[in-house]
Structures are given as structure tokens and as C-alpha cells.
Design a protein around this motif. Sequence first.
Motif, PDB file in Angstrom:
ATOM      1  N   LEU A 250       0.852  -1.179   0.000  1.00 50.27           N
ATOM      2  CA  LEU A 250       0.000   0.000   0.000  1.00 50.27           C
ATOM      3  C   LEU A 250       0.892   1.234   0.000  1.00 50.27           C
ATOM      4  N   SER A 251       0.629   2.135  -0.934  1.00 50.59           N
ATOM      5  CA  SER A 251       1.435   3.352  -1.040  1.00 50.59           C
ATOM      6  C   SER A 251       0.567   4.485  -1.580  1.00 50.59           C
TER       7      SER A 251
ATOM      8  N   PHE B  93       7.251  -9.181 -10.666  1.00 48.32           N
ATOM      9  CA  PHE B  93       6.601  -7.879 -10.576  1.00 48.32           C
ATOM     10  C   PHE B  93       6.207  -7.565  -9.144  1.00 48.32           C
ATOM     11  N   GLU B  94       6.113  -6.261  -8.880  1.00 50.45           N
ATOM     12  CA  GLU B  94       5.652  -5.783  -7.578  1.00 50.45           C
ATOM     13  C   GLU B  94       4.665  -4.640  -7.825  1.00 50.45           C
ATOM     14  N   PHE B  95       3.536  -4.647  -7.116  1.00 50.85           N
ATOM     15  CA  PHE B  95       2.513  -3.616  -7.277  1.00 50.85           C
ATOM     16  C   PHE B  95       2.468  -2.746  -6.034  1.00 50.85           C
ATOM     17  N   ARG B  96       2.601  -1.418  -6.242  1.00 49.68           N
ATOM     18  CA  ARG B  96       2.545  -0.478  -5.118  1.00 49.68           C
ATOM     19  C   ARG B  96       1.498   0.592  -5.420  1.00 49.68           C
ATOM     20  N   GLY B  97       0.802   0.997  -4.397  1.00 51.62           N
ATOM     21  CA  GLY B  97      -0.222   2.025  -4.558  1.00 51.62           C
ATOM     22  C   GLY B  97      -1.527   1.554  -3.950  1.00 51.62           C
TER      23      GLY B  97
ATOM     24  N   LYS C 195       4.091   9.005   3.458  1.00 43.92           N
ATOM     25  CA  LYS C 195       4.761   9.289   2.183  1.00 43.92           C
ATOM     26  C   LYS C 195       5.760   8.193   1.825  1.00 43.92           C
ATOM     27  N   ALA C 196       5.826   7.176   2.649  1.00 42.66           N
ATOM     28  CA  ALA C 196       6.810   6.121   2.449  1.00 42.66           C
ATOM     29  C   ALA C 196       6.423   5.200   1.301  1.00 42.66           C
ATOM     30  N   ASP C 197       7.407   4.350   0.916  1.00 40.83           N
ATOM     31  CA  ASP C 197       7.175   3.364  -0.137  1.00 40.83           C
ATOM     32  C   ASP C 197       6.059   2.399   0.233  1.00 40.83           C
ATOM     33  N   SER C 198       5.958   2.112   1.512  1.00 42.51           N
ATOM     34  CA  SER C 198       4.965   1.159   1.989  1.00 42.51           C
ATOM     35  C   SER C 198       4.299   1.704   3.244  1.00 42.51           C
ATOM     36  N   VAL C 199       2.967   1.687   3.262  1.00 48.16           N
ATOM     37  CA  VAL C 199       2.207   2.207   4.391  1.00 48.16           C
ATOM     38  C   VAL C 199       1.537   1.033   5.098  1.00 48.16           C
TER      39      VAL C 199
END
Length: 795
Positions: free
Chosen positions: A22-23, A227-231, A60-64
Motif C-alpha cells: 500500500l502506497s 513484478f511488484e505492485f505499489r499504490g 509518504k513512504a514506499d509502503s504504508v
Amino acid sequence: MIDKDYIKVNCSLCNIPFKTKLSFQLLIKEIEKMSVEHSHVMSYMAVELLKKLDHAPELKADSVSQAMLDKYPELVKQLMSFAFNPLQDDLELSAAWKPFEPDGEFYSTSAFKRVLGEGNRIMGLAKEDEMELDENLLLVTILYQAYFIILERYYKVDIPVDLPFTLKMTNTDTGIVKFFNKRFNSRFLEIRTTGKVKELSAEDLKVLLDNDHDLDLWNKLIPLDEFEFRGFIQFQYHDVTRDHTISKLKSDLLKKETVLSKEGYLRIKDKIRTLIENPEAEFGMAANYGFETNLNQQFIWNTIIPREELDCFSYQGTMYEKAFNKKQIVLTSDIAQLERNVVVEKLLKYGIRSHAIVPLLHEGEIMGMLEFGCKKPGSITMIQLKLLHDLFPIFALAMKRSKEDWNDMVRSVIQEEYTAIHPTVEWRFREAAAQLINNDESIDNVKNEDIVFPDVVPIYGASDIRGSSLERNEAIREDLETQLKAAKQILENDKEVADVPLMNDLRYTISRHLKTVGSGLKAGDEVVIIDFLKKEVKPVLDLFKSRYPEMGSLIAGYEALLDPELGVIYDKRKDFEDSLTLINDKVSDIIDKEQLSAQKVYPHYFEKYRTDGIEYNAYIGQSLVKDMEYSDIYLKNMRLWQLLVMVKVAREVRSLQSSLPTKLDITQLILVHSNPLSIAFRQDEKKFDVAGAYNIRYEITKKRIDKALVKGSNERITQVGKIAIVYSHADEIAEYRHFLDFMKAQGYITRKVEDLELEDLKGASGLRALRIEVDFKGTNTGLLDAKAYEEVITK
């Protein structure tokens, strides 16, 4: 993307193979852009939010983490206000989710919480009648979504990311069921890779898209663990309860077992409750032949009052008979207010207070009736019934079809065992019966023995009426238009009644129906218009005839146009039906007569049936005949016989044209299938069917080739005056070319022979066809005798 016609998705993955985080970084970048665009309407809000985020660097981090979401709930809401329209908060069913986490919802609108939130609601997949997917449907769906995003971002292949299922929501407090579809938005989702993304050629991409059911192949070409999914992902939900339920209900009614079975009735009942949003509503349906018959012995009898509690005579003189005789809906707001009789008492016993009876009409005849009931007075209303109005004609057709199916079942029970068996294969059934007697077993056990004939070659032919559906609809349209215009002329002719308010309303309704007829009839329109003519126009004309004698001749002229039995104009429809019958009778007689001659050459199994034309199946082979040796010569004989019979049929139908009230013509086709197959006798339907999964392709092709198009065009392979010979392999058609040379020389066909490639059909590809043109001027009109056949086929 996932087609319901696929039998199964091939996927050996048991877990999501890629990483997710989560980002909010992509969203924050968008907010940062707004903050420096002073003309942007949300620039000030963006600046203020960024200041607050400076004091919450974890967001604001890469991962929340979930802990950070819990720590800054207000900041998260403010962030989401830039992704979701706050003005639509109470209207849109929207939510934000952690990437590809089934339980990852972390933000939702007020409307979502109200309608789809947890607590008194159960959410699940609407699996009824869905295709058979992998056991983990949710995992399969997530994998497809991930692949679609990768294809779009890395390979520039734009595929709509649609979910292949519908969500079902049940309110545990009220029992109301709703259905929702999702829309998927991956705008704030970023993809990262652990290595270099593999390049795919155009051919690789074609292989992927042509094998969209094979996720193992997809994972081989595009490994998801790289693959990696962020957001985060946004979902928007849309209420599709009515469309989904009506679609499923229509599908149910197309299946005869639905109407005839208790399970099917219960499925219909649940859907009716969903449509009228009343989970306590009771529903009943019954088919009948009239109130003078024993209603309780009918094949469809699923009513609110069980059949064992009342006999048919109990319904006489009640609102049921009123609905039946008047062919109109009878609505009772409160059963308790009615005069007591045994039916009223029984309904009250079951707690029914509000009640409605709907007769189901097809071409003016009652096929059956539906009933609706509820425990609360006034709960069933005409508004609710109008919501179901489009379904009533479909129910009527389902009842009609089920009635016909039931009659066939009754006839088969009345007949002795195997009386309808074709004479060619009767010997095999005698063997089965003899074996049964020798074993001293119950006669019923004969049904357990499989009766199969292997290695037979099928022969299929069809003579179909070209454009029969269009011609039928046009006939109905013309008859209705003529009657409406005739009625309108009467209402406008006499000045004394022309200005009566009721006449204005009738003329307006007639004009509206004329407009409907002129623009093309839709399902149910015919029933509505005929109902209007009989129940609203006829009573007015009857009144005028008695009150205004001067209008008697005009009304008599109108009545003279009507069919005395049907009470409507039936001229064009009668012309169409008469023409259809004349053609089919002629074709059927020719085939029957010539078939007797063909049986003398070599016995074979043959069955013929009517649709809007005449179709037939034949099978020839050694296993069908006990005491006569089979040779391929007999198959060649049958194929030449089939061609010559089709020429004769085409010529005879052409000679009928001048005597047809409605100009109809036929198209003809032959399906060539050289590979031997097996046929098995189905005890339940007393008929032969192709046996074995491999041979099902032949049956599929049979059902679809009449709609086949010439490749690269919109032209049907079947054409009037021509015979289409459809085949799969070149070696199948070689002997036909020899036959065609003979037929051209003898004047059966012209020298125009087209060799055509067909567009692929669902379940059948790579088909070709020879299309020959019948020589209607040829002098050779008869079929060959046995010696002539032998000379042709042995050359």
C-alpha cells in the motif's frame, strides 16, 4: 476477457505470486502538481495537505502499514478526497483497497458504508449458472487484473479490466438481495520489476490472447513473481439487480427443466422476490387446459395452496376463474375483505392478505397463470406487477413449450416400449429384450443396457425456409396495422361520437400502437396490442352497434375482417402459415417417398423432423445391419441419392411459387462428415444421439452451419436455388466432385460450382463448402434407378 463458454481456466497457482504494498506516492505526486498550479481549483487545499503530510512522513513512504492508517485516519480521509469526489460521497458506491488484497478496504464513501458495509450484510459471488472456473475464483480474477495492467503498462495492449462475476449482497435484517458489478481503476497503482521485463513479439501476444483461459501459459511468458505492485486500487460499484435478475430469469425460463421441476420453481421464486424487493412474497405458477379439466393433475402446479389441499372444482367461481375467463389480472388488496369460500380460507390459513393472479396469454390462449401473495395487506401492487410485465410473455412461451414437451412425454408413456424404434435397428432391441427374458429380470431393467452402434457414417441435410422469422414478423405486423387502422377509422368516422373523451383516449392509444407496429414489434408487443383490441376496442364497438344503428354497417365491415375463432385479423399470418405448411409438406413428402427407395439399396437409420423447414439425420454402417455386408459403395450411393433428392426438392418448391399466398423459398445444405462415429440410444428421450466427446463437434457444427458466412463477407453460405455442401477436409469432397460432373452432364445442376471458405464458427473452424446451382430448366427430372446409381458411383 473470461468467456463463459470456456470450460475451465487452467491455473496451477495457489497463491498470489507477486508482492504488493500500500502506497500513496502516486497520489501525493498528483497533489504536489496541483499545489504549484495556482490556477488549479484545489491548489490551496493541496498546499495545506502537503504541510500536514510533512508531519506524517510515514504516509509518504514506499509502503504504508495498517498501523499508520490507524494513526492518521483524518489525513488518510483528506488524501482520499483528492481521489474521490466529496460531493458524490453520499451517492457513489466507491472504495479504495490495498493492491489485490481481498480484505484490504481502507477507505469508502458514505454510500458504500450504508449499502455495502459490514454488519447486517453478507457479500459473496453470484455463482448461479456461472461458468465452471478454477476453484479459487477470486485468485483467478486477481491474476487476470494484474496481467491486464501489465499488458497495458509494458506492452501497450489495452484490455478492459472487467471482473468476470457479479457480487451478491444479502441484507440479513430484511432478507432483500441485491447484485452489484464493479469498475476497476488502477490510476494510483505503480508496477515495479525485480529484473528486466521480457520482450514479447506480436506472435507471442497473439498466442496469449488466443489462449486467455490458460493462465499457466501466461505465467510462463510473463512470470508474475518478477513484478511488484505499489499504490492502491479504486472500485466503483453499480447496482445491477434488475438487469442481472431478469437476465438470469430469462435464461431459467429457456430451460424446460426449470418450469417442470421443483428446484427450477424455487429458483424462479427467489428471483421474483428479488425483482419486487419483497423477500416475504409468495409466488405460484400453474399450467392448465381450462377450468373444466382436472387442474390438480396438470404437469405444472406449484401454487401457494398445495395441490393436495384443494381439488380443481374448489377454484370454480373464485378470483382464479375470473382471471382465467376474463384473461386479465385480478388484484386483491386484502383477502380478508372477500366473501369467504374454501380458497379464501386456505389463503388466509397461509397468512396471505395481499394477492394477485396473472393469466399468461400466447396468441390469445391462456398457457397458465402466475400468482403473487404477501402477508401484509396492500403489499402487492400494480406498480410491482408492471415491473414484471415484460416477463409475462416469456413465462407464457415457457409454459407453452413445457406443455408441448409434457405431451410428448405422455405419448411416449402411452406407447409400448420401443414402438418408435426405426425398423433398421429393431433387431438390436429385440436382442436386448430376449436377453432380459432369458435372465428372468424385470422388464424395466432393459433401460439400463447401453445400446450403441459404433463406426457409422452420418449424413445430414436441411431444407430451410429463407427468412421465415422475418416473414412471420412482417405478417403479424401487417395484420395488426390493418386492424388498428380499421378500428381507428370507425372511431373517427361518426361526428356524434368523435368528440367523446373516451374516444379521444382510444384514438390516442391506437395511434401509439400504430407507431409501435410501424417501428417494429418487440417481445410482448403483439400480446399487448391484441389484448387492447379485444378488451378495450371491442366493447366500445359492441356498445356503438346497439346504441347507434347508423354505425352498424361500418362496424359489421370491421368485424367481417376478423377471424371468427381468434377475434383478430389473421389474413397475412394465415397466408404465411399456409405457405410454410405447403412447402414443408411438399419437401417432407418427397423425402419420405425417396427414403423408402434408398432403404431398399442398403438399410440405414433415418430420422426427419420439422423446424421452420425440414431437417434429417441418417447413419449408415455395418453395426446397424445384422444380416447384410456393408461396403463403402452404399455410402457413395447415399450421398449421390441425397444430392439428387435436394435437386428434386428445389425444383418442386420452385413450381409451388405461383400458388403460395406468401412468397417463401428454401435454402438447402449438406454436411459431409467422413470419419465414422458412434451413436447411442438415449433411454430417457427414446432417441439416438452421437456418443463420445470427440464427436460432439459434429453436432455443434450441424446446429450452426445454416448461419455460416462466406469468409470475408456478410453472405450466407446457404442461398435460394443453390445447395451448399459443407466439409472440413479436401479428401472428403473428392467423390462429390465426381458426382457433380455427372449431375452437370445430366442437367441436374448448372456448370457454376463455387469453392468457398467459411468464417469460423464457435466450436467449428476450418470449414469449406462447394456451392452448386440447381438447373431449373433441366429436362432430367427423375431420380436414378439402382443400376444407374451403380454405374455412377463405381466409375
